[in-house]
Write a protein that holds these residues in place. Structure first.
Motif, PDB file in Angstrom:
ATOM      1  N   LYS A 148       4.552  -4.999  -0.646  1.00 23.33           N
ATOM      2  CA  LYS A 148       3.651  -4.013  -1.250  1.00 23.33           C
ATOM      3  C   LYS A 148       4.137  -3.617  -2.640  1.00 23.33           C
ATOM      4  O   LYS A 148       3.353  -3.549  -3.583  1.00 23.33           O
ATOM      5  N   GLU A 149       5.430  -3.364  -2.771  1.00 25.40           N
ATOM      6  CA  GLU A 149       6.013  -2.995  -4.070  1.00 25.40           C
ATOM      7  C   GLU A 149       5.803  -4.111  -5.098  1.00 25.40           C
ATOM      8  O   GLU A 149       5.605  -3.854  -6.280  1.00 25.40           O
ATOM      9  N   ALA A 150       5.850  -5.356  -4.624  1.00 26.64           N
ATOM     10  CA  ALA A 150       5.676  -6.509  -5.514  1.00 26.64           C
ATOM     11  C   ALA A 150       4.207  -6.772  -5.829  1.00 26.64           C
ATOM     12  O   ALA A 150       3.899  -7.551  -6.736  1.00 26.64           O
ATOM     13  N   GLY A 151       3.320  -6.140  -5.062  1.00 27.84           N
ATOM     14  CA  GLY A 151       1.893  -6.353  -5.285  1.00 27.84           C
ATOM     15  C   GLY A 151       1.399  -7.667  -4.699  1.00 27.84           C
ATOM     16  O   GLY A 151       0.442  -8.260  -5.211  1.00 27.84           O
ATOM     17  N   VAL A 152       2.046  -8.123  -3.634  1.00 27.95           N
ATOM     18  CA  VAL A 152       1.629  -9.357  -2.960  1.00 27.95           C
ATOM     19  C   VAL A 152       1.462  -9.068  -1.473  1.00 27.95           C
ATOM     20  O   VAL A 152       1.941  -8.062  -0.967  1.00 27.95           O
ATOM     21  N   LYS A 166      12.115  -9.165  -7.943  1.00 26.93           N
ATOM     22  CA  LYS A 166      12.351  -7.918  -8.690  1.00 26.93           C
ATOM     23  C   LYS A 166      12.195  -6.701  -7.787  1.00 26.93           C
ATOM     24  O   LYS A 166      12.993  -5.768  -7.843  1.00 26.93           O
ATOM     25  N   ALA A 167      11.150  -6.707  -6.975  1.00 20.29           N
ATOM     26  CA  ALA A 167      10.939  -5.574  -6.060  1.00 20.29           C
ATOM     27  C   ALA A 167      12.075  -5.496  -5.049  1.00 20.29           C
ATOM     28  O   ALA A 167      12.570  -4.402  -4.744  1.00 20.29           O
ATOM     29  N   ALA A 168      12.496  -6.633  -4.529  1.00 20.53           N
ATOM     30  CA  ALA A 168      13.560  -6.652  -3.521  1.00 20.53           C
ATOM     31  C   ALA A 168      14.865  -6.123  -4.099  1.00 20.53           C
ATOM     32  O   ALA A 168      15.544  -5.322  -3.451  1.00 20.53           O
ATOM     33  N   ARG A 188       4.924 -18.926  -8.975  1.00 25.64           N
ATOM     34  CA  ARG A 188       6.197 -18.574  -9.618  1.00 25.64           C
ATOM     35  C   ARG A 188       6.215 -17.088  -9.986  1.00 25.64           C
ATOM     36  O   ARG A 188       7.210 -16.400  -9.780  1.00 25.64           O
ATOM     37  N   ARG A 189       5.099 -16.583 -10.504  1.00 24.13           N
ATOM     38  CA  ARG A 189       5.013 -15.149 -10.849  1.00 24.13           C
ATOM     39  C   ARG A 189       5.156 -14.286  -9.594  1.00 24.13           C
ATOM     40  O   ARG A 189       5.863 -13.281  -9.610  1.00 24.13           O
ATOM     41  N   ASN A 190       4.492 -14.679  -8.515  1.00 21.40           N
ATOM     42  CA  ASN A 190       4.595 -13.921  -7.272  1.00 21.40           C
ATOM     43  C   ASN A 190       6.030 -13.909  -6.762  1.00 21.40           C
ATOM     44  O   ASN A 190       6.529 -12.883  -6.306  1.00 21.40           O
ATOM     45  N   ARG A 191       6.688 -15.064  -6.830  1.00 25.43           N
ATOM     46  CA  ARG A 191       8.084 -15.161  -6.382  1.00 25.43           C
ATOM     47  C   ARG A 191       8.959 -14.219  -7.200  1.00 25.43           C
ATOM     48  O   ARG A 191       9.803 -13.501  -6.661  1.00 25.43           O
ATOM     49  N   SER A 222       2.021  -9.795   2.640  1.00 25.48           N
ATOM     50  CA  SER A 222       3.170 -10.170   3.470  1.00 25.48           C
ATOM     51  C   SER A 222       3.254 -11.681   3.652  1.00 25.48           C
ATOM     52  O   SER A 222       4.345 -12.254   3.675  1.00 25.48           O
ATOM     53  N   ALA A 223       2.099 -12.336   3.771  1.00 21.52           N
ATOM     54  CA  ALA A 223       2.103 -13.796   3.943  1.00 21.52           C
ATOM     55  C   ALA A 223       2.736 -14.485   2.733  1.00 21.52           C
ATOM     56  O   ALA A 223       3.470 -15.466   2.889  1.00 21.52           O
ATOM     57  N   THR A 224       2.483 -13.972   1.545  1.00 18.67           N
ATOM     58  CA  THR A 224       3.080 -14.547   0.340  1.00 18.67           C
ATOM     59  C   THR A 224       4.590 -14.376   0.368  1.00 18.67           C
ATOM     60  O   THR A 224       5.336 -15.306   0.039  1.00 18.67           O
ATOM     61  N   LEU A 225       5.045 -13.200   0.779  1.00 19.77           N
ATOM     62  CA  LEU A 225       6.488 -12.970   0.874  1.00 19.77           C
ATOM     63  C   LEU A 225       7.111 -13.945   1.874  1.00 19.77           C
ATOM     64  O   LEU A 225       8.092 -14.625   1.566  1.00 19.77           O
ATOM     65  N   TYR A 226       6.524 -14.049   3.074  1.00 18.47           N
ATOM     66  CA  TYR A 226       7.108 -14.908   4.112  1.00 18.47           C
ATOM     67  C   TYR A 226       6.982 -16.393   3.777  1.00 18.47           C
ATOM     68  O   TYR A 226       7.803 -17.195   4.209  1.00 18.47           O
ATOM     69  N   ARG A 227       5.976 -16.771   3.007  1.00 20.86           N
ATOM     70  CA  ARG A 227       5.854 -18.168   2.570  1.00 20.86           C
ATOM     71  C   ARG A 227       7.017 -18.532   1.640  1.00 20.86           C
ATOM     72  O   ARG A 227       7.561 -19.622   1.701  1.00 20.86           O
ATOM     73  N   ASN A 228       7.407 -17.594   0.813  1.00 19.16           N
ATOM     74  CA  ASN A 228       8.519 -17.819  -0.114  1.00 19.16           C
ATOM     75  C   ASN A 228       9.875 -17.621   0.545  1.00 19.16           C
ATOM     76  O   ASN A 228      10.828 -18.325   0.229  1.00 19.16           O
TER      77      ASN A 228
END
Length: 190
Positions: A42-46, A22-24, A14-17, A48-54
């Protein structure tokens, strides 16, 4: 678990999401929709796989950012009302509304493209915003701070007019003055 129901996200997920959203919104508002998704990660500190998973597609991310911004705007009402007089809560909310509009304008082309596919990203956003504004104005009326002959529909039209003419970051001071002028016009005069 009910078939088709999604499991609630773990706290770290949830925090990563939230960090991605926020970064987006920051990057979409500042640079437009052409920003690379990897840059958002990168801006979110996660990763790419985490971004695409969400958010498996850019469109999914844009829609989620938009819905999140609407929810943030509307969810702010109780805290604003608890923090001080209703008119000050309304004043603070109008500033949040301008932030929401600025974020929305940064994504407007993508939102239109998503809507053109039949998937409306807008959903119930207009109703949610109207309900939030109604709650604030009702509190102001109950406190005897604003006139009763101006309703949320009129106020919404005024806010939308200010947003159309002054939503850009370079026009923020003008937007602030117009918001103050509008709110001063709502006040009850002795």
């Amino acid at each position: 678990m009910v078939e088709g129901a999604q499991r609630p996200l773990r706290a770290d997920a949830r925090r990563n999401r939230e960090k991605i959203l926020k970064a987006a919104v920051r990057l979409f508002a500042a640079e437009g929709l052409d920003v690379h998704l990897e840059r958002i990660a990168k801006e979110a500190g996660v990763g790419s796989a985490t971004l695409y998973r969400n958010f498996p597609t850019r469109e999914a991310l844009v829609e989620a950012v938009y819905r999140n911004e609407v929810a943030r705007l509307c969810d702010a009402v109780p805290a604003l009302l608890a923090a001080g007089p209703p008119l000050e809560a309304l004043r603070a909310w109008t500033r949040l509304f301008m932030d929401y509009v600025r974020a929305k304008y940064g994504m407007i082309d993508a939102l239109r493209a998503i809507a053109a596919t039949g998937n409306s990203p807008y959903g119930h956003s207009r109703e949610m915003i109207h309900a939030a504004l109604s709650t604030l104005m009702d509190a102001c009326v109950a406190a005897g701070e604003i006139r009763t002959d101006i309703g949320p529909t009129d106020m919404s039209a005024a806010l939308e007019g200010i947003a159309v003419t002054s939503a850009g970051p370079e026009q923020r001071q003008q937007a602030e003055r117009l918001l103050d002028l509008t709110l001063d016009g709502l006040k009850i005069r002795p």
